[in-house]
Design a protein around this motif. Sequence first.
Motif, PDB file in Angstrom:
ATOM      1  N   PRO A 111       0.849  -1.159   0.052  1.00 28.22           N
ATOM      2  CA  PRO A 111      -0.069   0.121  -0.196  1.00 28.22           C
ATOM      3  C   PRO A 111       0.958   1.255  -0.032  1.00 28.22           C
ATOM      4  CG  PRO A 111      -1.123  -1.793   1.560  1.00 28.22           C
ATOM      5  CD  PRO A 111       0.402  -2.160   0.997  1.00 28.22           C
ATOM      6  N   HIS A 112       1.981   1.395   0.771  1.00 27.30           N
ATOM      7  CA  HIS A 112       2.681   2.570   0.956  1.00 27.30           C
ATOM      8  C   HIS A 112       3.536   2.581  -0.320  1.00 27.30           C
ATOM      9  CE1 HIS A 112       5.966   4.907   2.568  1.00 27.30           C
ATOM     10  NE2 HIS A 112       5.172   5.426   3.152  1.00 27.30           N
ATOM     11  N   MET A 113       4.135   1.434  -0.615  1.00 29.94           N
ATOM     12  CA  MET A 113       5.025   1.344  -1.831  1.00 29.94           C
ATOM     13  C   MET A 113       4.500   1.732  -3.203  1.00 29.94           C
ATOM     14  SD  MET A 113       8.266  -1.318  -2.347  1.00 29.94           S
ATOM     15  CE  MET A 113       7.133  -2.418  -2.636  1.00 29.94           C
ATOM     16  N   SER A 114       3.424   1.440  -3.186  1.00 31.06           N
ATOM     17  CA  SER A 114       2.538   1.764  -4.521  1.00 31.06           C
ATOM     18  C   SER A 114       1.903   3.174  -4.518  1.00 31.06           C
ATOM     19  CB  SER A 114       1.364   0.867  -4.685  1.00 31.06           C
ATOM     20  OG  SER A 114       0.378   1.021  -3.946  1.00 31.06           O
ATOM     21  N   GLY A 115       2.269   4.105  -3.511  1.00 34.59           N
ATOM     22  CA  GLY A 115       1.815   5.375  -3.473  1.00 34.59           C
ATOM     23  C   GLY A 115       0.076   5.384  -3.245  1.00 34.59           C
ATOM     24  N   GLN A 117      -1.979   3.084  -4.107  1.00 33.30           N
ATOM     25  CA  GLN A 117      -2.798   2.696  -5.229  1.00 33.30           C
ATOM     26  C   GLN A 117      -3.571   1.337  -4.875  1.00 33.30           C
ATOM     27  OE1 GLN A 117      -1.314   2.466  -9.495  1.00 33.30           O
ATOM     28  NE2 GLN A 117       0.596   3.242  -8.464  1.00 33.30           N
ATOM     29  N   PHE A 118      -3.114   0.413  -3.998  1.00 36.88           N
ATOM     30  CA  PHE A 118      -3.754  -0.716  -3.517  1.00 36.88           C
ATOM     31  C   PHE A 118      -3.574  -0.850  -2.199  1.00 36.88           C
ATOM     32  CE2 PHE A 118      -1.436  -1.708  -7.544  1.00 36.88           C
ATOM     33  CZ  PHE A 118      -2.494  -2.340  -8.359  1.00 36.88           C
ATOM     34  N   GLY A 151       1.574  -0.777   9.387  1.00 41.07           N
ATOM     35  CA  GLY A 151       0.909  -1.108   8.432  1.00 41.07           C
ATOM     36  C   GLY A 151       0.079  -2.421   8.797  1.00 41.07           C
TER      37      GLY A 151
ATOM     38  N   CYS B  96       4.943   7.149 -10.422  1.00 38.52           N
ATOM     39  CA  CYS B  96       3.692   6.306 -10.534  1.00 38.52           C
ATOM     40  C   CYS B  96       3.395   5.777  -9.020  1.00 38.52           C
ATOM     41  CB  CYS B  96       3.793   5.193 -11.275  1.00 38.52           C
ATOM     42  SG  CYS B  96       5.268   4.246 -11.072  1.00 38.52           S
ATOM     43  N   CYS B  97       4.453   6.108  -8.073  1.00 38.88           N
ATOM     44  CA  CYS B  97       4.176   5.675  -6.859  1.00 38.88           C
ATOM     45  C   CYS B  97       4.646   6.702  -5.952  1.00 38.88           C
ATOM     46  CB  CYS B  97       4.855   4.300  -6.601  1.00 38.88           C
ATOM     47  SG  CYS B  97       4.421   2.768  -7.473  1.00 38.88           S
ATOM     48  N   ARG B  98       4.469   8.098  -6.371  1.00 32.72           N
ATOM     49  CA  ARG B  98       4.920   9.199  -5.523  1.00 32.72           C
ATOM     50  C   ARG B  98       6.232   9.323  -5.101  1.00 32.72           C
ATOM     51  NH1 ARG B  98      -0.339  11.073  -3.653  1.00 32.72           N
ATOM     52  NH2 ARG B  98       0.677  12.384  -1.870  1.00 32.72           N
ATOM     53  N   ARG B 100       7.935   6.838  -3.768  1.00 30.07           N
ATOM     54  CA  ARG B 100       8.045   5.700  -2.770  1.00 30.07           C
ATOM     55  C   ARG B 100       8.597   4.341  -3.176  1.00 30.07           C
ATOM     56  NH1 ARG B 100       3.549   6.637   0.936  1.00 30.07           N
ATOM     57  NH2 ARG B 100       3.144   9.154   1.032  1.00 30.07           N
ATOM     58  N   GLY B 101       8.684   3.845  -4.402  1.00 29.31           N
ATOM     59  CA  GLY B 101       9.094   2.708  -4.974  1.00 29.31           C
ATOM     60  C   GLY B 101      10.237   2.941  -5.410  1.00 29.31           C
ATOM     61  N   HIS B 105       9.994  -0.954  -8.038  1.00 25.21           N
ATOM     62  CA  HIS B 105       8.728  -0.970  -7.511  1.00 25.21           C
ATOM     63  C   HIS B 105       7.765   0.097  -8.366  1.00 25.21           C
ATOM     64  CE1 HIS B 105      10.548  -3.331  -4.421  1.00 25.21           C
ATOM     65  NE2 HIS B 105      11.297  -2.284  -4.042  1.00 25.21           N
ATOM     66  N   PHE B 107       4.078   0.465  -9.803  1.00 18.52           N
ATOM     67  CA  PHE B 107       2.866  -0.226  -9.705  1.00 18.52           C
ATOM     68  C   PHE B 107       1.892   0.551 -10.626  1.00 18.52           C
ATOM     69  CE2 PHE B 107       4.522  -1.703  -6.052  1.00 18.52           C
ATOM     70  CZ  PHE B 107       4.036  -2.925  -5.761  1.00 18.52           C
ATOM     71  N   ASP B 108       0.863   0.183 -11.268  1.00 18.73           N
ATOM     72  CA  ASP B 108      -0.108   0.691 -12.160  1.00 18.73           C
ATOM     73  C   ASP B 108      -1.323   0.123 -11.872  1.00 18.73           C
ATOM     74  OD1 ASP B 108      -1.793   2.303 -13.669  1.00 18.73           O
ATOM     75  OD2 ASP B 108      -0.198   2.512 -15.376  1.00 18.73           O
ATOM     76  N   LEU B 317       4.955  11.308   4.747  1.00 23.60           N
ATOM     77  CA  LEU B 317       5.817  10.225   4.657  1.00 23.60           C
ATOM     78  C   LEU B 317       5.075   8.799   5.099  1.00 23.60           C
ATOM     79  CD1 LEU B 317       9.267  10.087   6.010  1.00 23.60           C
ATOM     80  CD2 LEU B 317       7.864   8.142   6.531  1.00 23.60           C
ATOM     81  N   GLU B 318       4.058   8.993   6.341  1.00 24.25           N
ATOM     82  CA  GLU B 318       3.397   8.011   6.671  1.00 24.25           C
ATOM     83  C   GLU B 318       2.029   7.750   6.206  1.00 24.25           C
ATOM     84  OE1 GLU B 318       4.400   9.762  10.359  1.00 24.25           O
ATOM     85  OE2 GLU B 318       5.874   8.479  10.936  1.00 24.25           O
ATOM     86  N   ARG B 319       1.800   8.750   5.288  1.00 32.45           N
ATOM     87  CA  ARG B 319       0.487   8.395   4.514  1.00 32.45           C
ATOM     88  C   ARG B 319       0.349   7.043   3.537  1.00 32.45           C
ATOM     89  NH1 ARG B 319      -2.122  12.339  -0.056  1.00 32.45           N
ATOM     90  NH2 ARG B 319      -3.923  11.303  -0.458  1.00 32.45           N
ATOM     91  N   PHE B 320      -0.469   6.246   3.648  1.00 29.91           N
ATOM     92  CA  PHE B 320      -0.598   5.000   3.098  1.00 29.91           C
ATOM     93  C   PHE B 320      -0.034   3.774   3.860  1.00 29.91           C
ATOM     94  CE2 PHE B 320      -0.550   8.016  -0.536  1.00 29.91           C
ATOM     95  CZ  PHE B 320      -1.841   8.248  -0.914  1.00 29.91           C
ATOM     96  N   VAL B 321       0.680   4.128   4.874  1.00 30.19           N
ATOM     97  CA  VAL B 321       1.150   3.042   5.602  1.00 30.19           C
ATOM     98  C   VAL B 321       0.007   2.141   6.311  1.00 30.19           C
ATOM     99  CG1 VAL B 321       2.125   2.313   7.847  1.00 30.19           C
ATOM    100  CG2 VAL B 321       3.080   4.090   6.766  1.00 30.19           C
TER     101      VAL B 321
END
Lengths: 335, 328
Positions: A111-115, A117-118, A151, B96-98, B100-101, B105, B107-108, B317-321
């Motif tokens: 979830p985090h690494m895909s920004g 998206q998932f 997470g 594509c992953c802001r 972070r990847g 990494h 993703f789409d 930074l912690e968003r989407f954790v």
Amino acid sequence: MNAPEPTFTPNRMTYREACKQALREALLSDPRVFLMGEDIGRYGGCYAVTKGLLEEFGEERIRDTPLSESAFVGAGVGAAMAGMRPIVEIMTVNFSLLALDQILNNAVTIPHMSGGQFAIPLVIRMATGGGRRVAAQHSRSLEGWYAHIPGLRVLTPATVEDARFMLKSALADPNPVIIFEHVMLYNMEGDFPSDMKEVDIARAKVHRAGRDVSLITYGGSLFKALQAADALSSEGIDAEVIDLRTLRPLDTKTIIDSVARTRRCVIIDEGWRSGSISAEVGMRIAEEAFFELDAPLRRVCSREAPIPYAAHLEDACLPQAATIVAVARELVRPS
Amino acid sequence: MTKKVYLDHAHLLHLLKAMIRIRHFEAKCVELYQAQKILGFLHLYDGEEAVSVGVMEALTPEDAIIATYREHGQALARGVDPKCLMAEMMGKLNGCCRGRGGSMHFFDRKRRFYGGNAIVGGGLPLALGVALADKMQRRSAVTACFFGEGAVDEGEFHETLNLAKLWRLPILFVCENNLYSMGMAVERAEADIDFVHKASGYRVAGEKVDGMDVVAVESAARNAIDRIRSENDPYFLECRTYRFRAHSMFDAQLYRSKEEVEAWRKKGPILRFQTWLEANRLIKPEEIAAMEKEIDFEIAEAVAYAEAGGLEPISELERFVTMDEVPA
């Protein structure tokens, strides 16, 4: 097909039955929910939690897997990414190490690494803990390790009520959740109000209010702490018992509020002391309530050894009510 | 039985362009890496372009992809926007992953591109789950699961192939066999280097294909996908290929000779396909020149987009954790 299970009416049942009814409710209420794991189908579950579900819901939704923890946990992650709501059972926490890569590097990272998206709305259930004379490789308590991981949500139902309703909260969470069921609790009976429909997993629970010392614990150690509180009571020591319920994220407020009232604290944790969840709880108290304390923080944890087979050694290894009593007594009435 | 690839002029140009796009995109990445605008690891796909381009031709937008950490080619061939990829390479918010990847990494979600994965073998179980979800939701999609031959050393390969066959999941296993897992030559790592044979041990049917021949890969992938859909079974493709450059930017390549690399370069997928097109007068020199110009313009645009991109605020930074909801 077996006779239908009673439909959520009885308010007294075993922990095992509560786990099963929670699974049934999930399967009945959401077609995206399915179960995967070793021997959950024809065998009926290693701890008989899933007995009868195969007959009721069929092979597509109750999926017996080969002994491939990494593959079926990873399959849970993938299925969650692609629109399903899998509930994966790992027979015991000991075997979860074979799937740790999928849990850590995929489930909680994507979830985090895909920004964003998932999301990974995956629930993993596993048995944990010692006390069954099955030696080190089947007796570990690693929930504290999992609570280290951002997470993840880590739930440790210690009561029949929580066993019955925490799964619903876990499924409502868009994030991976691990539910640790302590092996010594499956046969335990308990009550909950018949009109109860859910529990709040955000809060720790004060099981017993007290003025002299806080006994903070979770999972299989809760009832040892309650026993200890009874024994302390007969000595005139009034212990408060807190069930953490959720090890991540921790409900720090309930912990701090309790310690602010009692000014003394014993943390009971079946994990090993070094680097444990008890260390985290203790440090939070030190950070946020240091000046509320009248005595040093104390812990009762498992001895730092693999859990042995022999009964006297295993008992000596695990936290016991008598040890909790002794440590709490010394804290309240130093000799 | 074998399905022929329909090689009209437009399709030939399309295949060549897709491969050159990957090659030029990565050449630009090397420049940006040397300029320290791209950091960390950079695993180039240089030499392996025919595999992704050929396989992706056989997929529909409904199909899903599980990629590796050498996934620049896989993402570009899938049609992921080069702008978002370049911005991701440079760690920008518009990546594509802001950011972070990074390189390993991509993703789409819209293209069902379920991620580059930097744990060798770590993507294989995900393919099971994606394919199972599609099957349980009665979608006819196929999941293409890319992995290197090094992943065959991992337990996940064996667990996954067994389950894929047992549960009859629609997965196309694409083994990109570039002969080295980092510096470990395949014959030094595997007691049996016949991967199709290994797959057959799980009763997963498969075949070897020349991974340096884009038409051969496309043809094999089309047949494989047809077979997966009609027989409701997984299929295994071993694409024999070669990476021309180092494993990553930190690799002195002590494990192979310059002569070996040069010999493979002569069999390179772009050189070979372009030479064949030219020899058969299927493409004009000015068409190649125009194609390269278009690609270079596209890449320059991608770089400009990435350069102009902002940075994710540290407050995020912690968003989407943890996610607030499952994205629709």
